[in-house]
Design a protein around this motif. Sequence first.
Motif, PDB file in Angstrom:
ATOM      1  N   HIS A 157      62.594  36.950  13.584  1.00 32.69           N
ATOM      2  CA  HIS A 157      62.757  35.755  14.526  1.00 32.69           C
ATOM      3  C   HIS A 157      63.189  36.206  15.947  1.00 32.69           C
ATOM      4  O   HIS A 157      63.817  35.657  16.601  1.00 32.69           O
ATOM      5  CB  HIS A 157      63.658  34.656  14.113  1.00 32.69           C
ATOM      6  CG  HIS A 157      63.594  34.539  12.601  1.00 32.69           C
ATOM      7  ND1 HIS A 157      62.519  33.647  12.207  1.00 32.69           N
ATOM      8  CD2 HIS A 157      64.588  34.149  11.670  1.00 32.69           C
ATOM      9  CE1 HIS A 157      62.785  33.435  10.896  1.00 32.69           C
ATOM     10  NE2 HIS A 157      64.032  33.866  10.621  1.00 32.69           N
ATOM     11  N   ARG A 181      61.420  36.448  18.507  1.00 30.87           N
ATOM     12  CA  ARG A 181      60.785  35.424  19.408  1.00 30.87           C
ATOM     13  C   ARG A 181      60.401  34.150  18.830  1.00 30.87           C
ATOM     14  O   ARG A 181      60.913  33.064  19.286  1.00 30.87           O
ATOM     15  CB  ARG A 181      59.781  35.960  20.464  1.00 30.87           C
ATOM     16  CG  ARG A 181      59.603  35.118  21.550  1.00 30.87           C
ATOM     17  CD  ARG A 181      58.430  35.613  22.633  1.00 30.87           C
ATOM     18  NE  ARG A 181      58.094  34.791  23.489  1.00 30.87           N
ATOM     19  CZ  ARG A 181      58.999  34.461  24.789  1.00 30.87           C
ATOM     20  NH1 ARG A 181      60.010  35.106  24.879  1.00 30.87           N
ATOM     21  NH2 ARG A 181      58.596  33.298  25.501  1.00 30.87           N
ATOM     22  N   LYS A 182      59.873  34.210  17.924  1.00 27.57           N
ATOM     23  CA  LYS A 182      59.428  32.824  17.203  1.00 27.57           C
ATOM     24  C   LYS A 182      59.595  33.143  15.719  1.00 27.57           C
ATOM     25  O   LYS A 182      59.790  34.108  15.048  1.00 27.57           O
ATOM     26  CB  LYS A 182      57.770  32.816  17.383  1.00 27.57           C
ATOM     27  CG  LYS A 182      57.363  32.691  18.914  1.00 27.57           C
ATOM     28  CD  LYS A 182      55.919  32.670  19.011  1.00 27.57           C
ATOM     29  CE  LYS A 182      55.290  32.295  20.477  1.00 27.57           C
ATOM     30  NZ  LYS A 182      54.069  32.139  20.555  1.00 27.57           N
ATOM     31  N   ASP A 195      57.423  40.172  12.373  1.00 22.81           N
ATOM     32  CA  ASP A 195      57.840  40.789  13.599  1.00 22.81           C
ATOM     33  C   ASP A 195      58.592  42.029  13.675  1.00 22.81           C
ATOM     34  O   ASP A 195      58.991  42.274  14.513  1.00 22.81           O
ATOM     35  CB  ASP A 195      58.344  39.533  14.546  1.00 22.81           C
ATOM     36  CG  ASP A 195      59.754  39.086  14.109  1.00 22.81           C
ATOM     37  OD1 ASP A 195      60.006  39.425  13.016  1.00 22.81           O
ATOM     38  OD2 ASP A 195      60.077  38.145  14.868  1.00 22.81           O
ATOM     39  N   GLY A 245      57.464  40.351  20.085  1.00 25.19           N
ATOM     40  CA  GLY A 245      57.913  39.535  20.781  1.00 25.19           C
ATOM     41  C   GLY A 245      58.852  39.666  21.752  1.00 25.19           C
ATOM     42  O   GLY A 245      58.982  38.784  22.696  1.00 25.19           O
ATOM     43  N   ASN A 246      59.191  40.991  21.947  1.00 22.71           N
ATOM     44  CA  ASN A 246      59.991  41.456  23.045  1.00 22.71           C
ATOM     45  C   ASN A 246      59.709  42.784  23.537  1.00 22.71           C
ATOM     46  O   ASN A 246      59.859  43.687  22.642  1.00 22.71           O
ATOM     47  CB  ASN A 246      61.440  41.179  22.937  1.00 22.71           C
ATOM     48  CG  ASN A 246      62.264  41.595  24.184  1.00 22.71           C
ATOM     49  OD1 ASN A 246      62.552  42.573  24.385  1.00 22.71           O
ATOM     50  ND2 ASN A 246      63.006  40.498  24.725  1.00 22.71           N
ATOM     51  N   GLY A 258      55.803  42.807  23.673  1.00 20.88           N
ATOM     52  CA  GLY A 258      55.904  41.446  23.915  1.00 20.88           C
ATOM     53  C   GLY A 258      56.239  41.067  25.263  1.00 20.88           C
ATOM     54  O   GLY A 258      55.608  41.612  26.192  1.00 20.88           O
ATOM     55  N   GLU A 307      62.781  40.998  29.478  1.00 26.91           N
ATOM     56  CA  GLU A 307      63.653  40.093  29.060  1.00 26.91           C
ATOM     57  C   GLU A 307      64.651  40.739  28.046  1.00 26.91           C
ATOM     58  O   GLU A 307      64.008  41.848  27.551  1.00 26.91           O
ATOM     59  CB  GLU A 307      63.028  38.585  28.077  1.00 26.91           C
ATOM     60  CG  GLU A 307      62.456  37.838  29.058  1.00 26.91           C
ATOM     61  CD  GLU A 307      61.826  36.704  28.237  1.00 26.91           C
ATOM     62  OE1 GLU A 307      62.057  36.736  26.996  1.00 26.91           O
ATOM     63  OE2 GLU A 307      61.065  35.746  29.000  1.00 26.91           O
ATOM     64  N   THR A 318      50.963  40.566  18.356  1.00 33.72           N
ATOM     65  CA  THR A 318      51.278  39.702  19.361  1.00 33.72           C
ATOM     66  C   THR A 318      50.303  38.494  19.496  1.00 33.72           C
ATOM     67  O   THR A 318      50.099  37.724  18.796  1.00 33.72           O
ATOM     68  CB  THR A 318      51.672  40.336  20.497  1.00 33.72           C
ATOM     69  OG1 THR A 318      50.831  41.322  21.066  1.00 33.72           O
ATOM     70  CG2 THR A 318      53.001  41.351  20.441  1.00 33.72           C
ATOM     71  N   ARG A 342      54.040  32.975  27.872  1.00 34.31           N
ATOM     72  CA  ARG A 342      55.500  33.147  27.557  1.00 34.31           C
ATOM     73  C   ARG A 342      55.881  31.453  26.995  1.00 34.31           C
ATOM     74  O   ARG A 342      56.848  31.366  26.553  1.00 34.31           O
ATOM     75  CB  ARG A 342      56.267  33.034  28.909  1.00 34.31           C
ATOM     76  CG  ARG A 342      56.097  34.422  29.329  1.00 34.31           C
ATOM     77  CD  ARG A 342      57.342  34.897  30.205  1.00 34.31           C
ATOM     78  NE  ARG A 342      57.699  33.787  31.170  1.00 34.31           N
ATOM     79  CZ  ARG A 342      58.947  33.862  31.932  1.00 34.31           C
ATOM     80  NH1 ARG A 342      59.899  34.609  31.503  1.00 34.31           N
ATOM     81  NH2 ARG A 342      59.112  32.743  32.656  1.00 34.31           N
TER      82      ARG A 342
END
Length: 408
Positions: A27, A29-30, A35, A82-83, A120, A124, A156, A407
């Motif tokens: 998790h 990012r989602k 991931d 995700g990042n 990602g 951030e 991604t 995003r």
Amino acid sequence: MPVNLTAPDPASLLPVKGVELGHAEAHVRKPNRKDLLVMRLSPGSRVAGVFTQNRFCAAPVVVCKQHLAKSSGIRALLVNTGNANAGTGEDGLLRARRSCEALAGLLGIADDQVLPFSTGVIMEPLPVERVVAGLPACVENLGEDNWANAAEAIMTTDIVAKACSKQIRIGGNMVTVTGIAKGSGMIHPNMATMLGYIATDAAVAQPVLEAMIRHVVNRSFNCITVDGDTSTNDSLILIASGQAGNAEIAAQDADYVALRDAVTEVAATLAQAIVRDGEGATKFMTIEVEGGKDEAECRKVGYAIAHSPLVKTAFFASDPNLGRILAAVGNAGIADLDVSQVQLFLDDMLVAQNGGRAASYREADGQRVMQQPEITVRVVLGRGDASAAIWTCDFSYDYVKINADYRT
């Protein structure tokens, strides 16, 4: 949808002795998606890497380079999606190192024996606590036959997972090469692709492996572009576990050439898959440039065509507005180019010569070719014997939608 590309059959992805893979849903990012990926390498494995030349390179790229330079032997790779952990300053470096420390503790190895990778959203903070929390699950399902899940875990905006395998015989021993890659947009490599991992169980000396990856990348991932943007995180890693039983390849001899060509074939398949799955792509184009003074100027012309939004949108519309290609060739930066010597072909159809439209060319024929999902653009410069090929895709409405809403 991807252009003539489907997800690989998991049964076609061959295990590489000495390379185990484990994944998790961390998790980052989602929720509810793979991931996080861990790759554990057997002792004695050799590792070589090439990375983005973007000066704003991501924190994991910095740490990877440091660990490759000083480690006594890389034993694990850690990948999160995700990042990107890019544009995150000193804090990003600390978070990348923290993830390495956590995995090293679980595997009983040194921190600098772990290579971290992220992909990602840029600028951030990496949610390192989620990465660390997901690592035990990755370690728990480590297995040599986990390549299909690994390919999915590094995606991604990709629609289709990208992976393939090949086997050859070296010195009477069967040698396996298996690779995975991710990438869909922000693809214009400079020494690498977005993320790619190719492993073989062949025994290869470190200097030979370093030479091999340079050869491979320049004939695969450095021949693709989706949109002309070079990512902050681009990385390609080549692993040789040494478990196949062959005598170590210590020189650029016949065994080296055989393995190099097999790795290049896998890499080229993965690189082309990235373009076929380019964000919003509906056409796959091969840009062949021939008759140049050297390979560098052929690549320059190829990329001038492949990067042109006017060319790419015309291909999306199947509009034979082919003067745009001539304009791109003329804008490639070859100051002494004699345009009267240039020939332009769509597939085998002559479009332009002697500085203008070919007498035999008919626009209806151009439109027919441009409606195909796969098209070859061939440019003959008439300046020498060098050549190069670039693979690219068109620009569709969906490319704008995907990147405008990335995003959200």
